[in-house]
Design a protein around this motif. Structure first.
Motif, PDB file in Angstrom:
ATOM      1  N   ARG A  69       0.839  -1.197   0.000  1.00  0.00           N
ATOM      2  CA  ARG A  69       0.000   0.000   0.000  1.00  0.00           C
ATOM      3  C   ARG A  69       0.878   1.252   0.000  1.00  0.00           C
ATOM      4  O   ARG A  69       0.598   2.234  -0.705  1.00  0.00           O
ATOM      5  CB  ARG A  69      -0.900  -0.013   1.233  1.00  0.00           C
ATOM      6  CG  ARG A  69      -1.714   1.260   1.462  1.00  0.00           C
ATOM      7  CD  ARG A  69      -2.908   1.330   0.569  1.00  0.00           C
ATOM      8  NE  ARG A  69      -3.641   2.578   0.749  1.00  0.00           N
ATOM      9  CZ  ARG A  69      -4.752   2.897   0.105  1.00  0.00           C
ATOM     10  NH1 ARG A  69      -5.279   2.044  -0.759  1.00  0.00           N
ATOM     11  NH2 ARG A  69      -5.346   4.052   0.302  1.00  0.00           N
ATOM     12  N   HIS A  70       1.939   1.211   0.797  1.00  0.00           N
ATOM     13  CA  HIS A  70       2.846   2.360   0.853  1.00  0.00           C
ATOM     14  C   HIS A  70       3.464   2.626  -0.514  1.00  0.00           C
ATOM     15  O   HIS A  70       3.469   3.776  -0.985  1.00  0.00           O
ATOM     16  CB  HIS A  70       3.946   2.120   1.877  1.00  0.00           C
ATOM     17  CG  HIS A  70       5.081   3.092   1.757  1.00  0.00           C
ATOM     18  ND1 HIS A  70       4.968   4.416   2.128  1.00  0.00           N
ATOM     19  CD2 HIS A  70       6.330   2.951   1.255  1.00  0.00           C
ATOM     20  CE1 HIS A  70       6.100   5.045   1.873  1.00  0.00           C
ATOM     21  NE2 HIS A  70       6.939   4.181   1.342  1.00  0.00           N
ATOM     22  N   LEU A 138       5.069   4.593  10.521  1.00  0.00           N
ATOM     23  CA  LEU A 138       5.966   5.729  10.737  1.00  0.00           C
ATOM     24  C   LEU A 138       6.787   6.029   9.491  1.00  0.00           C
ATOM     25  O   LEU A 138       6.939   7.189   9.097  1.00  0.00           O
ATOM     26  CB  LEU A 138       6.894   5.445  11.916  1.00  0.00           C
ATOM     27  CG  LEU A 138       7.930   6.528  12.248  1.00  0.00           C
ATOM     28  CD1 LEU A 138       7.255   7.855  12.569  1.00  0.00           C
ATOM     29  CD2 LEU A 138       8.810   6.085  13.412  1.00  0.00           C
ATOM     30  N   GLN A 139       7.297   4.994   8.854  1.00  0.00           N
ATOM     31  CA  GLN A 139       8.062   5.188   7.622  1.00  0.00           C
ATOM     32  C   GLN A 139       7.186   5.814   6.536  1.00  0.00           C
ATOM     33  O   GLN A 139       7.649   6.661   5.761  1.00  0.00           O
ATOM     34  CB  GLN A 139       8.623   3.854   7.144  1.00  0.00           C
ATOM     35  CG  GLN A 139       9.716   3.304   8.041  1.00  0.00           C
ATOM     36  CD  GLN A 139      10.177   1.912   7.619  1.00  0.00           C
ATOM     37  OE1 GLN A 139       9.640   1.326   6.676  1.00  0.00           O
ATOM     38  NE2 GLN A 139      11.171   1.376   8.303  1.00  0.00           N
ATOM     39  N   HIS A 140       5.923   5.402   6.497  1.00  0.00           N
ATOM     40  CA  HIS A 140       5.002   5.975   5.515  1.00  0.00           C
ATOM     41  C   HIS A 140       4.814   7.473   5.764  1.00  0.00           C
ATOM     42  O   HIS A 140       4.878   8.276   4.831  1.00  0.00           O
ATOM     43  CB  HIS A 140       3.655   5.261   5.583  1.00  0.00           C
ATOM     44  CG  HIS A 140       2.607   5.885   4.724  1.00  0.00           C
ATOM     45  ND1 HIS A 140       2.600   5.770   3.346  1.00  0.00           N
ATOM     46  CD2 HIS A 140       1.526   6.665   5.031  1.00  0.00           C
ATOM     47  CE1 HIS A 140       1.578   6.420   2.855  1.00  0.00           C
ATOM     48  NE2 HIS A 140       0.911   6.985   3.844  1.00  0.00           N
ATOM     49  N   LYS A 141       4.569   7.853   7.011  1.00  0.00           N
ATOM     50  CA  LYS A 141       4.354   9.266   7.325  1.00  0.00           C
ATOM     51  C   LYS A 141       5.599  10.096   7.030  1.00  0.00           C
ATOM     52  O   LYS A 141       5.509  11.247   6.580  1.00  0.00           O
ATOM     53  CB  LYS A 141       3.948   9.425   8.795  1.00  0.00           C
ATOM     54  CG  LYS A 141       2.604   8.812   9.136  1.00  0.00           C
ATOM     55  CD  LYS A 141       1.478   9.425   8.305  1.00  0.00           C
ATOM     56  CE  LYS A 141       0.138   8.804   8.641  1.00  0.00           C
ATOM     57  NZ  LYS A 141      -0.959   9.331   7.774  1.00  0.00           N
ATOM     58  N   GLN A 142       6.761   9.534   7.274  1.00  0.00           N
ATOM     59  CA  GLN A 142       7.997  10.242   6.963  1.00  0.00           C
ATOM     60  C   GLN A 142       8.144  10.449   5.451  1.00  0.00           C
ATOM     61  O   GLN A 142       8.611  11.495   5.003  1.00  0.00           O
ATOM     62  CB  GLN A 142       9.191   9.468   7.526  1.00  0.00           C
ATOM     63  CG  GLN A 142       9.257   9.490   9.048  1.00  0.00           C
ATOM     64  CD  GLN A 142      10.318   8.571   9.615  1.00  0.00           C
ATOM     65  OE1 GLN A 142      10.727   7.602   8.973  1.00  0.00           O
ATOM     66  NE2 GLN A 142      10.762   8.845  10.829  1.00  0.00           N
ATOM     67  N   ALA A 143       7.711   9.451   4.682  1.00  0.00           N
ATOM     68  CA  ALA A 143       7.778   9.578   3.217  1.00  0.00           C
ATOM     69  C   ALA A 143       6.795  10.634   2.720  1.00  0.00           C
ATOM     70  O   ALA A 143       7.093  11.369   1.771  1.00  0.00           O
ATOM     71  CB  ALA A 143       7.486   8.228   2.570  1.00  0.00           C
ATOM     72  N   MET A 161       8.176  22.876   8.184  1.00  0.00           N
ATOM     73  CA  MET A 161       6.938  23.260   7.536  1.00  0.00           C
ATOM     74  C   MET A 161       6.267  22.049   6.885  1.00  0.00           C
ATOM     75  O   MET A 161       5.047  21.894   6.930  1.00  0.00           O
ATOM     76  CB  MET A 161       7.212  24.319   6.476  1.00  0.00           C
ATOM     77  CG  MET A 161       6.003  25.154   6.116  1.00  0.00           C
ATOM     78  SD  MET A 161       5.466  26.207   7.486  1.00  0.00           S
ATOM     79  CE  MET A 161       6.917  27.227   7.707  1.00  0.00           C
ATOM     80  N   ALA A 162       7.061  21.185   6.285  1.00  0.00           N
ATOM     81  CA  ALA A 162       6.518  19.989   5.653  1.00  0.00           C
ATOM     82  C   ALA A 162       5.898  19.059   6.696  1.00  0.00           C
ATOM     83  O   ALA A 162       4.857  18.443   6.441  1.00  0.00           O
ATOM     84  CB  ALA A 162       7.619  19.261   4.887  1.00  0.00           C
ATOM     85  N   TRP A 163       6.510  18.970   7.847  1.00  0.00           N
ATOM     86  CA  TRP A 163       5.940  18.124   8.905  1.00  0.00           C
ATOM     87  C   TRP A 163       4.627  18.713   9.409  1.00  0.00           C
ATOM     88  O   TRP A 163       3.653  17.980   9.641  1.00  0.00           O
ATOM     89  CB  TRP A 163       6.925  17.948  10.040  1.00  0.00           C
ATOM     90  CG  TRP A 163       6.436  17.013  11.105  1.00  0.00           C
ATOM     91  CD1 TRP A 163       6.242  17.286  12.425  1.00  0.00           C
ATOM     92  CD2 TRP A 163       6.069  15.639  10.942  1.00  0.00           C
ATOM     93  NE1 TRP A 163       5.777  16.187  13.083  1.00  0.00           N
ATOM     94  CE2 TRP A 163       5.654  15.156  12.195  1.00  0.00           C
ATOM     95  CE3 TRP A 163       6.034  14.771   9.839  1.00  0.00           C
ATOM     96  CZ2 TRP A 163       5.221  13.837  12.393  1.00  0.00           C
ATOM     97  CZ3 TRP A 163       5.601  13.462  10.029  1.00  0.00           C
ATOM     98  CH2 TRP A 163       5.205  13.009  11.293  1.00  0.00           C
ATOM     99  N   ALA A 164       4.578  20.013   9.552  1.00  0.00           N
ATOM    100  CA  ALA A 164       3.329  20.665   9.976  1.00  0.00           C
ATOM    101  C   ALA A 164       2.231  20.437   8.945  1.00  0.00           C
ATOM    102  O   ALA A 164       1.069  20.187   9.292  1.00  0.00           O
ATOM    103  CB  ALA A 164       3.560  22.160  10.182  1.00  0.00           C
ATOM    104  N   ALA A 165       2.586  20.509   7.663  1.00  0.00           N
ATOM    105  CA  ALA A 165       1.612  20.270   6.594  1.00  0.00           C
ATOM    106  C   ALA A 165       1.140  18.814   6.602  1.00  0.00           C
ATOM    107  O   ALA A 165      -0.039  18.527   6.336  1.00  0.00           O
ATOM    108  CB  ALA A 165       2.220  20.612   5.237  1.00  0.00           C
ATOM    109  N   THR A 166       2.032  17.904   6.944  1.00  0.00           N
ATOM    110  CA  THR A 166       1.664  16.489   7.045  1.00  0.00           C
ATOM    111  C   THR A 166       0.657  16.282   8.162  1.00  0.00           C
ATOM    112  O   THR A 166      -0.315  15.537   8.018  1.00  0.00           O
ATOM    113  CB  THR A 166       2.912  15.625   7.295  1.00  0.00           C
ATOM    114  OG1 THR A 166       3.855  15.830   6.244  1.00  0.00           O
ATOM    115  CG2 THR A 166       2.558  14.147   7.359  1.00  0.00           C
TER     116      THR A 166
END
Length: 207
Positions: A69-70, A138-143, A161-166
């Motif tokens: 799925r990832h 976790l790896q998926h969210k990091q990607a 900023m990218a983490w906040a947008a995620t």
């Protein structure tokens, strides 16, 4: 993300791939707890012996399902982000670099197959009993974060900023999963958050 039915698209696939294709549809649509192995076997058109030869346990299948799925989802996400960014004007790329996230979310949320984040759903269902899936999630969210970061200039501020947008995207996914008016409300909220993040980023002189 639109998918064909597992049976109609399984011609020519190996037994393992047929099992995974069936799991992709059934696990995402109905959840991993509600989907029994017998149903996956029936949808895949394989025997129990064949199933257990490839996946000794349901947990093994769940991990394989999430990994596949990832790969499929993140490839679609990156491609869709790139296409949306390409359609922006040069000015919008500078002042609203995160708007492609909104466009991609809108496409996904309105898909008939949308059932939220497969990784968050699976962790919520069985994260305590199958801890290894948390690492996959976790790896998926990091990607996802890294794909969003590619919309911004490469610096420390962009990474934050990218983490906040995620996180904003994750919140929108949960609300959109309720369906109906919640979908549009989720998209509107995501739009405001992404706009605010971009404005803050540009105000720092990075836009």
């Amino acid at each position: 993300m639109r998918r064909s039915s597992p049976l109609s698209a399984s011609v020519g696939l190996s037994a393992r791939d047929r099992i995974l294709r069936a799991a992709q549809d059934l696990f995402y649509l109905h959840g991993v707890r509600a989907t029994g192995i017998d149903r996956v076997i029936a949808e895949a058109g394989v025997t129990k012996v064949t199933f257990y030869r490839h996946f000794p346990s349901k947990d093994d299948l769940i991990r394989a399902y999430l990994r596949q799925r990832h790969e499929t989802w993140i490839a679609w996400f990156k491609e869709s982000l790139a296409a949306s960014r390409a359609s922006q004007s040069a000015a919008d790329r500078r002042t609203q670099p995160l708007m492609p996230v909104l466009q991609v979310a809108r496409e996904w949320f309105h898909a008939s197959t949308f059932r939220g984040c497969a990784f968050a759903n699976t962790v919520a269902e069985i994260g305590e009993s199958v801890p290894s899936i948390t690492g996959i999630a976790l790896q998926h969210k990091q990607a996802v974060r890294d794909a969003i970061a590619d919309l911004l200039p490469s610096d420390v501020a962009a990474a934050h900023m990218a983490w906040a947008a995620t996180l904003a995207l994750d919140g929108a996914i949960v609300n959109a999963q309720l369906g109906g008016s919640s979908t549009e409300a989720a998209l509107l909220g995501l739009q405001h958050l992404l706009h605010a993040l971009a404005c803050g980023y540009c105000d720092q002189g990075n836009g």
